[in-house]
Design a protein around this motif. Structure first.
Motif, PDB file in Angstrom:
ATOM      1  N   GLY A  41       0.798  -1.218   0.000  1.00 41.70           N
ATOM      2  CA  GLY A  41       0.000   0.000   0.000  1.00 41.70           C
ATOM      3  C   GLY A  41       0.828   1.263   0.000  1.00 41.70           C
ATOM      4  N   MET A  42       2.117   1.149  -0.271  1.00 40.11           N
ATOM      5  CA  MET A  42       3.018   2.300  -0.222  1.00 40.11           C
ATOM      6  C   MET A  42       3.336   2.800  -1.626  1.00 40.11           C
ATOM      7  SD  MET A  42       5.599   1.030   2.800  1.00 40.11           S
ATOM      8  CE  MET A  42       5.970   2.656   3.424  1.00 40.11           C
ATOM      9  N   HIS A  43       3.791   4.054  -1.690  1.00 45.60           N
ATOM     10  CA  HIS A  43       4.174   4.651  -2.964  1.00 45.60           C
ATOM     11  C   HIS A  43       5.565   4.142  -3.366  1.00 45.60           C
ATOM     12  CE1 HIS A  43       5.271   7.829  -5.866  1.00 45.60           C
ATOM     13  NE2 HIS A  43       3.970   8.005  -6.002  1.00 45.60           N
ATOM     14  N   PRO A  44       5.870   4.011  -4.670  1.00 43.82           N
ATOM     15  CA  PRO A  44       7.218   3.594  -5.101  1.00 43.82           C
ATOM     16  C   PRO A  44       8.342   4.463  -4.539  1.00 43.82           C
ATOM     17  CG  PRO A  44       5.708   3.481  -6.958  1.00 43.82           C
ATOM     18  CD  PRO A  44       4.936   4.093  -5.819  1.00 43.82           C
ATOM     19  N   ASN A  45       8.033   5.703  -4.165  1.00 46.99           N
ATOM     20  CA  ASN A  45       9.050   6.563  -3.542  1.00 46.99           C
ATOM     21  C   ASN A  45       9.608   5.960  -2.262  1.00 46.99           C
ATOM     22  OD1 ASN A  45       8.775   8.476  -5.499  1.00 46.99           O
ATOM     23  ND2 ASN A  45       7.604   9.935  -4.276  1.00 46.99           N
ATOM     24  N   ALA A  46       8.799   5.117  -1.596  1.00 45.23           N
ATOM     25  CA  ALA A  46       9.237   4.521  -0.326  1.00 45.23           C
ATOM     26  C   ALA A  46      10.496   3.689  -0.520  1.00 45.23           C
ATOM     27  CB  ALA A  46       8.118   3.666   0.266  1.00 45.23           C
ATOM     28  N   GLU A  47      10.570   2.991  -1.671  1.00 43.23           N
ATOM     29  CA  GLU A  47      11.760   2.181  -1.941  1.00 43.23           C
ATOM     30  C   GLU A  47      12.973   3.060  -2.229  1.00 43.23           C
ATOM     31  OE1 GLU A  47      13.094  -1.795  -4.401  1.00 43.23           O
ATOM     32  OE2 GLU A  47      11.331  -0.693  -5.072  1.00 43.23           O
ATOM     33  N   ILE A  48      12.754   4.167  -2.932  1.00 43.50           N
ATOM     34  CA  ILE A  48      13.857   5.107  -3.207  1.00 43.50           C
ATOM     35  C   ILE A  48      14.420   5.627  -1.894  1.00 43.50           C
ATOM     36  CG2 ILE A  48      14.473   7.320  -4.250  1.00 43.50           C
ATOM     37  CD1 ILE A  48      12.240   6.849  -6.300  1.00 43.50           C
ATOM     38  N   ASN A  49      13.520   6.008  -0.991  1.00 52.57           N
ATOM     39  CA  ASN A  49      13.950   6.533   0.305  1.00 52.57           C
ATOM     40  C   ASN A  49      14.700   5.467   1.103  1.00 52.57           C
ATOM     41  OD1 ASN A  49      13.975   8.607   2.386  1.00 52.57           O
ATOM     42  ND2 ASN A  49      12.506   7.336   3.466  1.00 52.57           N
ATOM     43  N   PHE A  50      14.201   4.225   1.079  1.00 42.93           N
ATOM     44  CA  PHE A  50      14.840   3.120   1.798  1.00 42.93           C
ATOM     45  C   PHE A  50      16.250   2.873   1.274  1.00 42.93           C
ATOM     46  CE2 PHE A  50      15.673  -1.524   1.820  1.00 42.93           C
ATOM     47  CZ  PHE A  50      15.843  -1.685   3.196  1.00 42.93           C
ATOM     48  N   ARG A  51      16.403   2.851  -0.056  1.00 46.01           N
ATOM     49  CA  ARG A  51      17.725   2.613  -0.660  1.00 46.01           C
ATOM     50  C   ARG A  51      18.674   3.771  -0.366  1.00 46.01           C
ATOM     51  NH1 ARG A  51      17.398  -2.706  -1.195  1.00 46.01           N
ATOM     52  NH2 ARG A  51      15.728  -3.365  -2.603  1.00 46.01           N
ATOM     53  N   THR A  52      18.146   4.985  -0.366  1.00 51.02           N
ATOM     54  CA  THR A  52      18.981   6.151  -0.069  1.00 51.02           C
ATOM     55  C   THR A  52      19.524   6.083   1.353  1.00 51.02           C
ATOM     56  OG1 THR A  52      17.650   7.505  -1.585  1.00 51.02           O
ATOM     57  CG2 THR A  52      19.030   8.677  -0.005  1.00 51.02           C
ATOM     58  N   VAL A  53      18.644   5.733   2.294  1.00 50.61           N
ATOM     59  CA  VAL A  53      19.069   5.611   3.697  1.00 50.61           C
ATOM     60  C   VAL A  53      20.104   4.498   3.834  1.00 50.61           C
ATOM     61  CG1 VAL A  53      18.299   4.987   6.023  1.00 50.61           C
ATOM     62  CG2 VAL A  53      16.925   6.554   4.645  1.00 50.61           C
ATOM     63  N   GLN A  54      19.886   3.384   3.125  1.00 51.41           N
ATOM     64  CA  GLN A  54      20.849   2.280   3.149  1.00 51.41           C
ATOM     65  C   GLN A  54      22.229   2.728   2.666  1.00 51.41           C
ATOM     66  OE1 GLN A  54      19.186  -1.039   0.872  1.00 51.41           O
ATOM     67  NE2 GLN A  54      19.269  -2.299   2.710  1.00 51.41           N
ATOM     68  N   CYS A  55      22.260   3.468   1.555  1.00 47.86           N
ATOM     69  CA  CYS A  55      23.527   3.963   1.000  1.00 47.86           C
ATOM     70  C   CYS A  55      24.220   4.911   1.969  1.00 47.86           C
ATOM     71  CB  CYS A  55      23.280   4.664  -0.334  1.00 47.86           C
ATOM     72  SG  CYS A  55      22.880   3.542  -1.686  1.00 47.86           S
ATOM     73  N   ASP A  56      23.440   5.811   2.572  1.00 50.91           N
ATOM     74  CA  ASP A  56      24.015   6.764   3.529  1.00 50.91           C
ATOM     75  C   ASP A  56      24.672   6.033   4.699  1.00 50.91           C
ATOM     76  OD1 ASP A  56      23.251   8.919   2.029  1.00 50.91           O
ATOM     77  OD2 ASP A  56      21.418   9.342   3.162  1.00 50.91           O
ATOM     78  N   LYS A  57      23.980   5.002   5.196  1.00 48.12           N
ATOM     79  CA  LYS A  57      24.527   4.238   6.329  1.00 48.12           C
ATOM     80  C   LYS A  57      25.798   3.488   5.917  1.00 48.12           C
ATOM     81  CE  LYS A  57      20.274   3.526   8.989  1.00 48.12           C
ATOM     82  NZ  LYS A  57      19.296   2.535   9.492  1.00 48.12           N
ATOM     83  N   THR A  58      25.784   2.925   4.703  1.00 44.71           N
ATOM     84  CA  THR A  58      26.948   2.182   4.214  1.00 44.71           C
ATOM     85  C   THR A  58      28.165   3.094   4.079  1.00 44.71           C
ATOM     86  OG1 THR A  58      25.512   0.661   2.992  1.00 44.71           O
ATOM     87  CG2 THR A  58      27.829   0.732   2.348  1.00 44.71           C
ATOM     88  N   PHE A  59      27.973   4.267   3.466  1.00 48.92           N
ATOM     89  CA  PHE A  59      29.086   5.201   3.295  1.00 48.92           C
ATOM     90  C   PHE A  59      29.570   5.749   4.639  1.00 48.92           C
ATOM     91  CE2 PHE A  59      27.605   5.580  -1.195  1.00 48.92           C
ATOM     92  CZ  PHE A  59      28.817   5.271  -1.800  1.00 48.92           C
ATOM     93  N   ASP A  60      28.635   5.896   5.578  1.00 47.35           N
ATOM     94  CA  ASP A  60      29.010   6.360   6.918  1.00 47.35           C
ATOM     95  C   ASP A  60      29.906   5.333   7.605  1.00 47.35           C
ATOM     96  OD1 ASP A  60      28.859   8.305   8.983  1.00 47.35           O
ATOM     97  OD2 ASP A  60      27.459   7.026  10.072  1.00 47.35           O
ATOM     98  N   ILE A  61      29.557   4.040   7.441  1.00 48.95           N
ATOM     99  CA  ILE A  61      30.376   2.962   8.019  1.00 48.95           C
ATOM    100  C   ILE A  61      31.751   2.932   7.363  1.00 48.95           C
ATOM    101  CG2 ILE A  61      30.607   0.454   8.229  1.00 48.95           C
ATOM    102  CD1 ILE A  61      27.507   0.367   8.466  1.00 48.95           C
ATOM    103  N   LEU A  62      31.786   3.051   6.026  1.00 51.96           N
ATOM    104  CA  LEU A  62      33.064   3.050   5.309  1.00 51.96           C
ATOM    105  C   LEU A  62      33.929   4.243   5.731  1.00 51.96           C
ATOM    106  CD1 LEU A  62      31.834   2.112   1.708  1.00 51.96           C
ATOM    107  CD2 LEU A  62      33.176   0.675   3.255  1.00 51.96           C
ATOM    108  N   ASN A  63      33.276   5.396   5.914  1.00 54.20           N
ATOM    109  CA  ASN A  63      34.004   6.589   6.340  1.00 54.20           C
ATOM    110  C   ASN A  63      34.599   6.400   7.724  1.00 54.20           C
ATOM    111  OD1 ASN A  63      34.843   9.264   5.750  1.00 54.20           O
ATOM    112  ND2 ASN A  63      33.271  10.059   7.125  1.00 54.20           N
ATOM    113  N   THR A  64      33.839   5.724   8.596  1.00 53.34           N
ATOM    114  CA  THR A  64      34.321   5.454   9.963  1.00 53.34           C
ATOM    115  C   THR A  64      35.506   4.489   9.926  1.00 53.34           C
ATOM    116  OG1 THR A  64      32.075   5.755  10.822  1.00 53.34           O
ATOM    117  CG2 THR A  64      33.651   4.643  12.258  1.00 53.34           C
ATOM    118  N   LEU A  65      35.411   3.459   9.080  1.00 54.54           N
ATOM    119  CA  LEU A  65      36.481   2.460   8.993  1.00 54.54           C
ATOM    120  C   LEU A  65      37.782   3.057   8.448  1.00 54.54           C
ATOM    121  CD1 LEU A  65      34.466  -0.597   7.595  1.00 54.54           C
ATOM    122  CD2 LEU A  65      35.417  -0.342   9.894  1.00 54.54           C
ATOM    123  N   THR A  66      37.661   4.040   7.550  1.00 54.49           N
ATOM    124  CA  THR A  66      38.863   4.672   6.987  1.00 54.49           C
ATOM    125  C   THR A  66      39.375   5.814   7.857  1.00 54.49           C
ATOM    126  OG1 THR A  66      37.482   6.157   5.647  1.00 54.49           O
ATOM    127  CG2 THR A  66      38.213   4.111   4.620  1.00 54.49           C
TER     128      THR A  66
END
Length: 358
Positions: A41-66
């Motif tokens: 029952g959600m708009h397709p934008n919900a997946e875009i937002n979910f993937r964006t948040v996932q990417c932000d978290k991934t890059f944040d972890i990589l930034n912390t590791l480096t």
């Protein structure tokens, strides 16, 4: 047969299977369309937002590791150490906030008891919150400056503060004393300045509340909505706990409002997530593709007795301080809708006060 994909408007359809043997059910499940937000029952934008948040978290972890080292930019930037960057940031923030102080005691003494209404108490409280946050910021940053100069031994707290400045994260005490926010440090600093501007406008004329109040720039937006109910109690002699805030979406922007509301108060600073507001029809509509948040027009908030029966053309929209939503619930707004309210419940439609860098 039952349609298993609710409110998809023929964009996706999957019918429940006919009664039959186990093999038929398995075959029907195998024919299920690919997973999509529309299934829930959600708009397709919900997946875009979910993937964006996932990417932000991934890059944040990589930034912390480096270690957050600078990988690009000019030669000077690359050559700078984390502590050097933190020191520059420390100086910049001190310059921004060092002179920020609201004379709440003087303003309070200058007003008589009759002048101090619910709105005045809210803004006095907001100024106190800001004074407490700025005091801690200045104290910690001045202490850190002494550490950079070698005049003080760098404690663990000072090192944590320096690390936060370098990594563009909010220091622990700023989070505790500050307002709900998901912004990185640079954006948070700009937002802090905007909040101070609203408080300065009020404190220069404390007897008059702004015609439109940006509640997204308040530490405690619930207190302003409670003040609206308190005014209603005083004027109509009603019980506070039996009142609720009702919302009426106008077609005006904040700059277009030239008079105060005779009933309730005009507020702004709300963004709709999961749907959009159509001013022409004055109702909720489906979001446009890739449009995550939509700024709402000025909203008139007024208090009244809680309704026993809910209007079927009204969606009770939860309002939160930040996109992460819980635990920063503010209040429930009433938004007009042509579609069944259940559609927006499934879509997770809510209003957000501070969308950060979204």
């Amino acid at each position: 047969e039952i349609e298993m994909v609710p409110y998809a408007d023929n964009k996706l359809s999957w019918i429940s299977p006919q009664p039959g043997p186990h093999e038929k059910y398995v075959e029907h499940i195998d024919q299920m369309p690919a997973e999509s937000p529309l299934f829930f029952g959600m708009h397709p934008n919900a997946e875009i937002n979910f993937r964006t948040v996932q990417c932000d978290k991934t890059f944040d972890i990589l930034n912390t590791l480096t270690g957050g080292s600078v990988a690009g930019g000019s030669e000077d930037e690359v050559a700078m150490s984390p502590m050097a960057i933190a020191e520059i940031t420390c100086v910049e923030i001190l310059e921004e906030v060092q002179e920020k102080k609201f004379a709440t005691d003087d303003v309070s003494r200058a007003m008589s008891d009759e002048d101090k209404g619910p709105y005045q108490f809210v803004f006095l409280q907001e100024c106190e919150y800001m004074n407490g946050l700025v005091y801690e910021m200045v104290r910690g940053l001045q202490e850190l400056q002494l550490g950079f100069k070698g005049e003080l031994t760098m404690s663990e707290v000072m090192e944590d503060l320096a690390h936060s400045l370098f990594t563009e994260k909010l220091p622990m005490w700023w989070v505790k004393l500050g307002f709900a926010s998901t912004r990185p440090l640079k954006s948070w600093r700009l937002n802090l300045q905007d909040r101070c501007v609203q408080l300065e406008d009020w404190i220069n004329d404390p007897l008059n509340v702004p015609k439109v109040v940006d509640i997204s720039k308040l530490f405690n937006p619930q207190s302003y909505l409670t003040a609206i109910k308190q005014i209603c109690c005083q004027n109509q002699g009603l019980e506070l706990d039996k009142l609720q805030v009702f919302t009426d979406v106008t077609k005006k922007e904040a700059k277009q409002v030239d008079t105060e509301s005779k009933e309730g108060a005009f507020v702004t600073g709300m963004f709709l997530e999961g749907a959009r507001w159509e001013s022409a029809s004055n109702s909720l509509e489906d979001s446009r593709p890739k449009e995550m948040f939509v700024a709402m027009p000025v909203i008139l908030c007024k208090a009244g007795m809680a309704a026993e029966k809910q209007d079927k053309n009204t969606y009770i929209c939860p309002t939160y301080c930040v996109p992460t939503r819980r635990p920063y619930f503010v209040f429930s707004a009433q938004l007009r809708t042509k579609a069944p309210p259940d559609k927006w419940v499934l879509a997770g439609v809510a209003m957000i006060l501070d969308i950060g860098g979204a």
